[in-house]
Each structure stands twice: as C-alpha cells, then as structure tokens.
Design a protein around this motif. Sequence first.
Motif, PDB file in Angstrom:
ATOM      1  N   VAL A   1       0.850  -1.191   0.000  1.00 34.40           N
ATOM      2  CA  VAL A   1       0.000   0.000   0.000  1.00 34.40           C
ATOM      3  C   VAL A   1       0.883   1.237   0.000  1.00 34.40           C
ATOM      4  O   VAL A   1       1.911   1.265   0.686  1.00 34.40           O
ATOM      5  N   GLU A   2       0.506   2.246  -0.738  1.00 33.94           N
ATOM      6  CA  GLU A   2       1.280   3.480  -0.779  1.00 33.94           C
ATOM      7  C   GLU A   2       0.954   4.343   0.443  1.00 33.94           C
ATOM      8  O   GLU A   2      -0.180   4.785   0.615  1.00 33.94           O
ATOM      9  N   THR A   3       1.942   4.578   1.313  1.00 32.85           N
ATOM     10  CA  THR A   3       1.726   5.331   2.549  1.00 32.85           C
ATOM     11  C   THR A   3       2.471   6.668   2.568  1.00 32.85           C
ATOM     12  O   THR A   3       2.466   7.354   3.589  1.00 32.85           O
ATOM     13  N   SER A   4       3.110   7.017   1.474  1.00 24.24           N
ATOM     14  CA  SER A   4       3.936   8.231   1.449  1.00 24.24           C
ATOM     15  C   SER A   4       3.113   9.468   1.803  1.00 24.24           C
ATOM     16  O   SER A   4       2.041   9.690   1.233  1.00 24.24           O
ATOM     17  N   GLY A   5       3.624  10.269   2.729  1.00 22.44           N
ATOM     18  CA  GLY A   5       3.047  11.560   3.028  1.00 22.44           C
ATOM     19  C   GLY A   5       2.012  11.586   4.131  1.00 22.44           C
ATOM     20  O   GLY A   5       1.617  12.667   4.580  1.00 22.44           O
ATOM     21  N   TYR A   6       1.552  10.422   4.605  1.00 25.94           N
ATOM     22  CA  TYR A   6       0.537  10.385   5.642  1.00 25.94           C
ATOM     23  C   TYR A   6       1.160  10.332   7.044  1.00 25.94           C
ATOM     24  O   TYR A   6       2.272   9.842   7.214  1.00 25.94           O
ATOM     25  N   THR A   7       0.432  10.806   8.033  1.00 28.05           N
ATOM     26  CA  THR A   7       0.846  10.612   9.424  1.00 28.05           C
ATOM     27  C   THR A   7       0.497   9.187   9.830  1.00 28.05           C
ATOM     28  O   THR A   7      -0.258   8.493   9.138  1.00 28.05           O
ATOM     29  N   LEU A   8       1.011   8.739  10.982  1.00 33.03           N
ATOM     30  CA  LEU A   8       0.736   7.377  11.430  1.00 33.03           C
ATOM     31  C   LEU A   8      -0.760   7.146  11.606  1.00 33.03           C
ATOM     32  O   LEU A   8      -1.281   6.079  11.262  1.00 33.03           O
ATOM     33  N   GLU A   9      -1.451   8.130  12.153  1.00 33.88           N
ATOM     34  CA  GLU A   9      -2.886   7.984  12.385  1.00 33.88           C
ATOM     35  C   GLU A   9      -3.667   7.988  11.072  1.00 33.88           C
ATOM     36  O   GLU A   9      -4.665   7.286  10.925  1.00 33.88           O
ATOM     37  N   GLU A  10      -3.223   8.762  10.102  1.00 30.71           N
ATOM     38  CA  GLU A  10      -3.930   8.850   8.824  1.00 30.71           C
ATOM     39  C   GLU A  10      -3.788   7.590   7.982  1.00 30.71           C
ATOM     40  O   GLU A  10      -4.650   7.276   7.164  1.00 30.71           O
ATOM     41  N   ILE A  11      -2.702   6.852   8.169  1.00 29.72           N
ATOM     42  CA  ILE A  11      -2.472   5.639   7.378  1.00 29.72           C
ATOM     43  C   ILE A  11      -3.571   4.612   7.607  1.00 29.72           C
ATOM     44  O   ILE A  11      -3.865   3.791   6.725  1.00 29.72           O
ATOM     45  N   ALA A  12      -4.226   4.677   8.773  1.00 30.17           N
ATOM     46  CA  ALA A  12      -5.307   3.726   9.068  1.00 30.17           C
ATOM     47  C   ALA A  12      -6.405   3.761   8.017  1.00 30.17           C
ATOM     48  O   ALA A  12      -7.031   2.736   7.711  1.00 30.17           O
ATOM     49  N   VAL A  13      -6.660   4.925   7.440  1.00 28.91           N
ATOM     50  CA  VAL A  13      -7.706   5.064   6.428  1.00 28.91           C
ATOM     51  C   VAL A  13      -7.412   4.199   5.208  1.00 28.91           C
ATOM     52  O   VAL A  13      -8.315   3.650   4.576  1.00 28.91           O
ATOM     53  N   LEU A  14      -6.158   4.046   4.869  1.00 30.10           N
ATOM     54  CA  LEU A  14      -5.770   3.276   3.690  1.00 30.10           C
ATOM     55  C   LEU A  14      -6.119   1.798   3.842  1.00 30.10           C
ATOM     56  O   LEU A  14      -6.287   1.090   2.848  1.00 30.10           O
ATOM     57  N   PHE A  15      -6.228   1.333   5.077  1.00 29.54           N
ATOM     58  CA  PHE A  15      -6.524  -0.068   5.334  1.00 29.54           C
ATOM     59  C   PHE A  15      -7.979  -0.305   5.737  1.00 29.54           C
ATOM     60  O   PHE A  15      -8.566  -1.324   5.379  1.00 29.54           O
ATOM     61  N   ASP A  16      -8.531   0.623   6.499  1.00 26.90           N
ATOM     62  CA  ASP A  16      -9.851   0.398   7.080  1.00 26.90           C
ATOM     63  C   ASP A  16     -10.973   1.180   6.412  1.00 26.90           C
ATOM     64  O   ASP A  16     -12.141   0.924   6.680  1.00 26.90           O
ATOM     65  N   GLY A  17     -10.644   2.168   5.579  1.00 23.19           N
ATOM     66  CA  GLY A  17     -11.662   2.942   4.900  1.00 23.19           C
ATOM     67  C   GLY A  17     -12.598   3.632   5.867  1.00 23.19           C
ATOM     68  O   GLY A  17     -12.162   4.258   6.837  1.00 23.19           O
ATOM     69  N   GLU A  18     -13.891   3.518   5.657  1.00 21.26           N
ATOM     70  CA  GLU A  18     -14.876   4.198   6.501  1.00 21.26           C
ATOM     71  C   GLU A  18     -14.890   3.651   7.918  1.00 21.26           C
ATOM     72  O   GLU A  18     -15.339   4.320   8.841  1.00 21.26           O
ATOM     73  N   ASN A  19     -14.404   2.428   8.096  1.00 22.20           N
ATOM     74  CA  ASN A  19     -14.375   1.832   9.438  1.00 22.20           C
ATOM     75  C   ASN A  19     -13.109   2.198  10.196  1.00 22.20           C
ATOM     76  O   ASN A  19     -12.834   1.662  11.262  1.00 22.20           O
ATOM     77  N   SER A  20     -12.318   3.109   9.652  1.00 23.82           N
ATOM     78  CA  SER A  20     -11.040   3.464  10.255  1.00 23.82           C
ATOM     79  C   SER A  20     -11.223   4.108  11.618  1.00 23.82           C
ATOM     80  O   SER A  20     -12.202   4.824  11.871  1.00 23.82           O
ATOM     81  N   THR A  21     -10.239   3.845  12.486  1.00 27.07           N
ATOM     82  CA  THR A  21     -10.206   4.518  13.785  1.00 27.07           C
ATOM     83  C   THR A  21      -9.400   5.795  13.718  1.00 27.07           C
ATOM     84  O   THR A  21      -9.105   6.401  14.737  1.00 27.07           O
ATOM     85  N   ALA A  22      -9.009   6.196  12.512  1.00 27.01           N
ATOM     86  CA  ALA A  22      -8.250   7.435  12.375  1.00 27.01           C
ATOM     87  C   ALA A  22      -9.069   8.602  12.892  1.00 27.01           C
ATOM     88  O   ALA A  22     -10.273   8.680  12.682  1.00 27.01           O
ATOM     89  N   PRO A  23      -8.442   9.538  13.600  1.00 25.16           N
ATOM     90  CA  PRO A  23      -9.168  10.655  14.201  1.00 25.16           C
ATOM     91  C   PRO A  23      -9.698  11.619  13.152  1.00 25.16           C
ATOM     92  O   PRO A  23      -9.092  11.810  12.107  1.00 25.16           O
ATOM     93  N   HIS A  24     -10.823  12.232  13.457  1.00 26.56           N
ATOM     94  CA  HIS A  24     -11.422  13.197  12.542  1.00 26.56           C
ATOM     95  C   HIS A  24     -11.085  14.603  13.026  1.00 26.56           C
ATOM     96  O   HIS A  24     -11.895  15.298  13.626  1.00 26.56           O
ATOM     97  N   VAL A  25      -9.864  15.004  12.771  1.00 22.46           N
ATOM     98  CA  VAL A  25      -9.375  16.323  13.175  1.00 22.46           C
ATOM     99  C   VAL A  25      -9.131  17.127  11.909  1.00 22.46           C
ATOM    100  O   VAL A  25      -8.349  16.723  11.048  1.00 22.46           O
ATOM    101  N   GLU A  26      -9.802  18.237  11.782  1.00 21.66           N
ATOM    102  CA  GLU A  26      -9.694  19.046  10.579  1.00 21.66           C
ATOM    103  C   GLU A  26      -8.427  19.891  10.606  1.00 21.66           C
ATOM    104  O   GLU A  26      -8.215  20.694  11.508  1.00 21.66           O
ATOM    105  N   VAL A  27      -7.569  19.690   9.615  1.00 25.27           N
ATOM    106  CA  VAL A  27      -6.300  20.401   9.543  1.00 25.27           C
ATOM    107  C   VAL A  27      -6.500  21.908   9.463  1.00 25.27           C
ATOM    108  O   VAL A  27      -5.753  22.678  10.055  1.00 25.27           O
ATOM    109  N   ALA A  28      -7.533  22.340   8.744  1.00 29.43           N
ATOM    110  CA  ALA A  28      -7.730  23.778   8.532  1.00 29.43           C
ATOM    111  C   ALA A  28      -7.871  24.542   9.837  1.00 29.43           C
ATOM    112  O   ALA A  28      -7.493  25.716   9.932  1.00 29.43           O
ATOM    113  N   GLN A  29      -8.397  23.874  10.855  1.00 26.70           N
ATOM    114  CA  GLN A  29      -8.575  24.564  12.140  1.00 26.70           C
ATOM    115  C   GLN A  29      -7.237  25.037  12.711  1.00 26.70           C
ATOM    116  O   GLN A  29      -7.165  26.057  13.385  1.00 26.70           O
TER     117      GLN A  29
END
Length: 527
Positions: A473-501
């Motif tokens: 899986v291509e993981t370049s550029g993601y944080t450790l927490e964001e990489i979870a999305v690449l494996f789990d999709g909508e069921n990911s435990t990755a946090p929903h923190v908006e960068v723009a804030q």
Amino acid sequence: MSNVPGAFAHIPNDLTTGGGKWWKNAGVLKLNFFISVVYVAQALNGYDSSLIGGFQALPSWKAALGNPSRSAIGIMNASFYIAGLLTAPIASYVSDRWGRKWCIRYSALAALLGTILGSIAGVDGADGYGLFTASRVIFGSGISFSLMISPIMLQELPHPSQRVVIAGLFNANYAVGAFLAAWVAFGCSYISNAYAFKIPYILQAPMALYCLIAIQFVPETPRWLMSKGREEEAMAFLVKYHGNGDPQDELVLFEFQEMKEAIREEKERHQDSWSQLFATKGNRHRLAIVFLIVSCQNFSGTAIISVYYTQILTLVGITGAQKQTGINAGLTAFTCVAAIIGATFVNRLRRRTMLMGSWAALILVNVGFVVSAARYVQTGATSAAYTNVVMLWLYDFCFFFVCGPLFFSYQTECLSYSVRAKGMMIWGITAKVISVFNSYVNSIAIGAIGWKYYLVYTCTLTLQLVCMYLVAVETSGYTLEEIAVLFDGENSTAPHVEVAQYEQSTHEKKKVGDAQVVDVSATSSKV
C-alpha cells in the motif's frame, strides 16, 4: 484529519511552515540525540552479525571452539535466533505493559553478558564451543527485544516532518556496525592466536554499556504515555520536543488531539485485543504486509552473504583469511553507502516504486550471481570468480538500498497503534523462524549443492515481487494515524481532526495539567 498526504506540513510549526533548521531547534536537536541511542543498538546488532561471518575465516576461532563441523556451526548460529524466537512474545508484552525503553535496556544487558561469555571461550580448560554457543543464546534473546521495539520507537518519537527519514536511517546503522566489525576482523586476522577473535568480540561491550546507560535518559513515546492515561506527560513531550517549548504550537496541538482521538477510538472498538488482529479485513491486510516484508528481509539470499560469505568465496576459489575478511570489509563499506543512499531517497520515491524497483534489480543480480558461480565451477575461469564477487557486492547494494529505509519502518507504520507491538511480535517470531532455517540449512546446502542453491532464491525473489505488486500500500506523506484510512476505509479509527482549524491563529484553549491544548470537540468534522 485530512486525507491529503502531507497536509500536516501546512500546520504552523518551526520545522514545517517556519523554515527552521532542525539543528537550530533545541527541542528537536535534543530529541534526535536521544533517538541516536536506538541507532547505536542497531549498530551493535550489525557489528555482532558481521563478526560471526568473519570469524569463520579465522583458524584461531575454529581452534578455540574445538574445530566445529559445518553442522555444529549451523546449530550455534541457529541458537541465536531460537533464543530470539522464544523471547519475542515477552518483548511485545513488556513493550505494551511497561514501556518501549525496557526492551532496549534488556537488549543492552543481554549483549553485555553475552560478550563476556563469548570472550572467555577458548580459555584453558573451558568448553569453547559451549561457552560461545551460550553467548549466542544470551545475545540472541536480547536482539529480538531491540529489533522489534526500536522501529516502533522511531515511528512514535520523531518530529512528524522527520519521521520517515529517521525511521529510514535505522538499518543504515546495521550497515555501519557491520562495516566496523568487518574492518576490525580484517585487522585482527593478522593475529595468530585467540585474540584474533577475542578483541573484535570484546569491543561490543562499550556499545552495549553505552545503550544500557543512555536509554535511561530517553523519553517514553507520547503514544504509549497517552495509552496509559498519562496525557499530561504526553503533551509535555510534544511541547518540549516537537514544539520547542511552545505550548501553543499549532502542530503540537494537532498531534495531541490526533493521537488522543485515535487511541480513544481504538480502545472503544477493542482494537487492542489479539482477536482483532485477525478479525478485520484491514488488519489482515496489515499482517499480509508484515509477512511480505519479513520474508523479503530474511529469505532473499542475503543471509548467506552475511553469515556464510567465506563459503561463497571458497566456492569460487578465493581462500585465505586476509583475502576473505578483506573482501568482506570492502563489502560492508559498500552496503553502508547503499543504506545511506536509500535513506536519502525514501522521501523522494513512493514506497511501492522503491520496493518493486529494488526487488526487480535484485532478481537480475541474482541471475548474474548464479551464472558466474556456475561458470567458475565448470571452467575455473578467474574472470568468472571476479564477476561473482562483483555480483555479490551488487546483491547487497540492491538489498540494502531498500532494506535500509523500508524493511524496518514500512510494516511498522502500516500497523495501527493498538496492534503495533503485537504485529511486530509476529514479525519478530517469523523472522526468527526463517533465520533458524537460514543459519542451519544454508551452510549444509552450500556444501552439498554449491551455486545451485541460489536458484531457490531466484524463485522466491520472483514470488516476492509479485506479492509486492498485489499487497503493498502506498503510505507516502501520511501521518501514522492517517495511514489507518488506507486499510480500514470508513471503518477506520483514524481521528477526525480538521487540519484547517490549526492553520488559523486563534484557538479556544483548555488546560491539561500544566500543558495547554485546543478544544476542538465542538467543531471537529469528518472528512
């Protein structure tokens, strides 16, 4: 959280948007010095591994051990990995229960005790083979602690802008250690008595002692602290080392909230249980990557080069302790350069490109290695022997170019926090099982069928390349927490923190102990 790779780099921080240099940032400079302790532990591993290959070219070492047979040497080498196989589950438990640092402590202590035992092998009246084998058992029991947990520390400790490079440099230190050992062994090969192997072996003690003492000053990782409910300490770490002492640093606040939410969601979903490691599609995919990387790392033919290179050189007519140790010394310098070059490219190349490109090159070199060895056996041509040595060097270059930056970091970053230590335990156990096979079988197989044994690796390398294409899986550029999305999709435990804030200048703050964090609970949105 943002699904855009590298989005965290736009959050205000001295090393992201501030244009600061890490060596001028007191917090990051101190943190990187602490990280160097983990590097020394891996350099010790490389030093030790290279010694065993070099010792087999020394008549004094063989004499001190009672001139053991190839099978006995294979058993001795296998005992090193069997010990690691047995202690790997303990390392995983200790790491999650009492902290990452305890694993480095035990590894250093085991190396120190193992060095003492091995150094007295061959003393009058002592069982040289028995003592040296006991040394390998003790040493091996500690190496598994270090190898499993060090990659985790190098993912969880560094500033996010440096994480990939710092983790990628880990195995370059193995090459540095091997380089030092090879040249020390080459110099000591001119000594005719037992000190030819005792001096190189004793020199492991200062590195082990340094790690044992220095690890006391290395901080625990913020993710482990947070998993134990020690949020104030986790925040204090981020402020001191990632924010250079600024409790209002935007990136620090983002990291804190991202880690906190990820760990909270993983706990709520009981992601830290053993059953969950196999229960979800995402985790099974992660385990497939763990098995792929560990097979590439340990069943690619390089284990023969590192431990039994003297037999390889003998097959093509290159004999003599000075010649063999000298060639190995040059080889380790070459592989050290390969690992460092690979680390400089890890942020410039995509993961899949680096993995598959290097492996395709390794297959081509493997074919050249087999052909040149076969040519020498059939004709005895000196040119074929020299070509085989060149192929041997290129073999290690292609391997260390990708092994240095990715084979200890890629699978670690793919594993989510709750299963990271457990996944690395499986990686460690699998690695030891393959290494036991390599240590015992390789020596016998080379002696029995010679160059034809490398045809086995031609097949396995090809199969591994196919698996890379299907599984990586291509993981370049993601944080450790964001990489979870690449494996789990909508069921990911990755946090929903908006960068723009965090790109804004005003924040609503709340106290967490003595540290300050942003309250984003009311405004966080899913992306």
